[in-house]
Motif scaffolding. Structure first.
Motif, short mmCIF file in Angstrom:
data_model
loop_
_atom_site.label_atom_id
_atom_site.label_comp_id
_atom_site.label_asym_id
_atom_site.label_seq_id
_atom_site.Cartn_x
_atom_site.Cartn_y
_atom_site.Cartn_z
N SER A 1 30.16 53.69 34.63
CA SER A 1 30.73 54.87 35.31
C SER A 1 31.88 54.46 36.22
CB SER A 1 29.65 55.57 36.12
OG SER A 1 29.32 54.80 37.26
N ASN A 2 32.67 55.43 36.63
CA ASN A 2 33.77 55.18 37.56
C ASN A 2 33.26 54.61 38.88
OD1 ASN A 2 35.77 55.97 35.81
ND2 ASN A 2 35.92 58.06 36.62
N GLN A 3 32.12 55.10 39.31
CA GLN A 3 31.54 54.62 40.56
C GLN A 3 31.15 53.14 40.43
OE1 GLN A 3 28.04 56.69 41.89
NE2 GLN A 3 28.21 55.89 43.96
N GLN A 4 30.57 52.77 39.31
CA GLN A 4 30.18 51.38 39.08
C GLN A 4 31.43 50.48 39.00
OE1 GLN A 4 27.83 52.07 35.55
NE2 GLN A 4 25.93 51.60 36.66
N GLN A 5 32.47 50.97 38.34
CA GLN A 5 33.71 50.20 38.25
C GLN A 5 34.33 50.00 39.63
OE1 GLN A 5 36.10 52.39 35.45
NE2 GLN A 5 35.09 51.48 33.66
N GLN A 6 34.29 51.04 40.44
CA GLN A 6 34.83 50.95 41.80
C GLN A 6 34.02 49.93 42.61
OE1 GLN A 6 34.90 54.62 43.99
NE2 GLN A 6 35.97 53.70 45.72
N MET A 7 32.71 49.94 42.46
CA MET A 7 31.86 48.99 43.18
C MET A 7 32.14 47.56 42.73
SD MET A 7 28.23 51.04 43.46
CE MET A 7 27.37 49.60 44.00
N MET A 8 32.39 47.38 41.44
CA MET A 8 32.72 46.05 40.92
C MET A 8 34.04 45.56 41.50
SD MET A 8 30.39 44.76 39.00
CE MET A 8 31.22 43.57 37.99
N ARG A 9 35.02 46.45 41.56
CA ARG A 9 36.32 46.07 42.13
C ARG A 9 36.17 45.71 43.61
NH1 ARG A 9 38.16 50.23 38.68
NH2 ARG A 9 38.12 51.75 40.35
N GLN A 10 35.38 46.48 44.33
CA GLN A 10 35.16 46.19 45.75
C GLN A 10 34.46 44.85 45.92
OE1 GLN A 10 33.02 49.70 47.01
NE2 GLN A 10 34.89 50.72 47.69
N ALA A 11 33.49 44.57 45.07
CA ALA A 11 32.77 43.31 45.16
C ALA A 11 33.70 42.13 44.85
CB ALA A 11 31.58 43.31 44.20
N GLN A 12 34.56 42.28 43.86
CA GLN A 12 35.51 41.23 43.52
C GLN A 12 36.51 41.00 44.66
OE1 GLN A 12 37.04 42.70 39.80
NE2 GLN A 12 35.46 41.68 38.58
N ALA A 13 36.97 42.08 45.26
CA ALA A 13 37.90 41.96 46.39
C ALA A 13 37.22 41.26 47.56
CB ALA A 13 38.41 43.34 46.81
N MET A 14 35.96 41.59 47.79
CA MET A 14 35.20 40.97 48.88
C MET A 14 35.03 39.48 48.62
SD MET A 14 33.76 41.51 51.76
CE MET A 14 33.97 43.26 51.65
N MET A 15 34.76 39.10 47.38
CA MET A 15 34.60 37.68 47.04
C MET A 15 35.91 36.93 47.28
SD MET A 15 31.49 37.09 46.33
CE MET A 15 31.62 35.48 45.60
N LYS A 16 37.03 37.54 46.94
CA LYS A 16 38.33 36.91 47.18
C LYS A 16 38.55 36.71 48.67
CE LYS A 16 40.72 38.44 43.02
NZ LYS A 16 41.82 39.25 42.47
N LYS A 17 38.20 37.72 49.47
CA LYS A 17 38.36 37.61 50.93
C LYS A 17 37.46 36.51 51.49
CE LYS A 17 39.70 42.38 51.95
NZ LYS A 17 39.30 43.62 52.65
N MET A 18 36.25 36.43 50.98
CA MET A 18 35.32 35.40 51.47
C MET A 18 35.82 34.01 51.11
SD MET A 18 31.57 37.13 50.85
CE MET A 18 30.75 35.59 51.17
N THR A 19 36.32 33.85 49.90
CA THR A 19 36.84 32.54 49.48
C THR A 19 38.04 32.15 50.34
OG1 THR A 19 36.07 32.87 47.22
CG2 THR A 19 37.83 31.26 47.53
N ALA A 20 38.93 33.10 50.59
CA ALA A 20 40.09 32.82 51.43
C ALA A 20 39.66 32.47 52.85
CB ALA A 20 41.04 34.02 51.44
N ALA A 21 38.65 33.17 53.37
CA ALA A 21 38.17 32.89 54.72
C ALA A 21 37.53 31.51 54.79
CB ALA A 21 37.16 33.96 55.15
N GLN A 22 36.78 31.12 53.77
CA GLN A 22 36.17 29.79 53.75
C GLN A 22 37.24 28.70 53.70
OE1 GLN A 22 33.59 30.44 50.39
NE2 GLN A 22 31.85 30.97 51.69
N GLU A 23 38.29 28.93 52.93
CA GLU A 23 39.39 27.96 52.88
C GLU A 23 40.09 27.87 54.23
OE1 GLU A 23 41.80 29.33 49.62
OE2 GLU A 23 40.35 28.66 48.12
#
Length: 105
Positions: free
Chosen positions: A2-24
């Protein structure tokens, strides 16, 4: 999916990128604490790696090794506390966006 699931996946991916950048970022940031009136300095990165310990020659007394050990221990513990505070500052912004309680990331 669903669109809601796709949006949640995009948010999770964006969060992972932010976390990786913060760890670096944490791995690159370094803080130094001093104890014993400046006789012992400990440097540590934001991700908790001790990168250096400096000891002034005047604090090295072969007859009082215990004092030097205590100073080094105090310096390392203060450095770890400083690294945790830095981590809280850097990661706190990410966790705040999720509505998670502090310390969960």
């Amino acid at each position: 999916m669903s669109n809601q699931q796709q949006q949640m996946m995009r948010q999770a991916q964006a969060m992972m990128k932010k976390m990786t950048a913060a760890q670096e970022e944490l791995a690159e940031q370094e803080t130094t604490v001093t104890v014993g009136g400046g006789t012992v300095s400990v440097s540590i990165t934001g991700d908790g790696m001790v990168t250096g310990i400096e000891i002034k020659p005047e604090v090295v007394d072969p007859d009082d090794v215990e004092m030097l050990q205590d100073l080094i221990l105090a310096g390392v513990n203060e450095a770890i506390t400083a690294a945790k505070e830095l981590e809280g500052e850097v990661m706190g912004g990410i966790a705040g966006g999720l509505g998670l309680p502090p310390g969960l990331l």
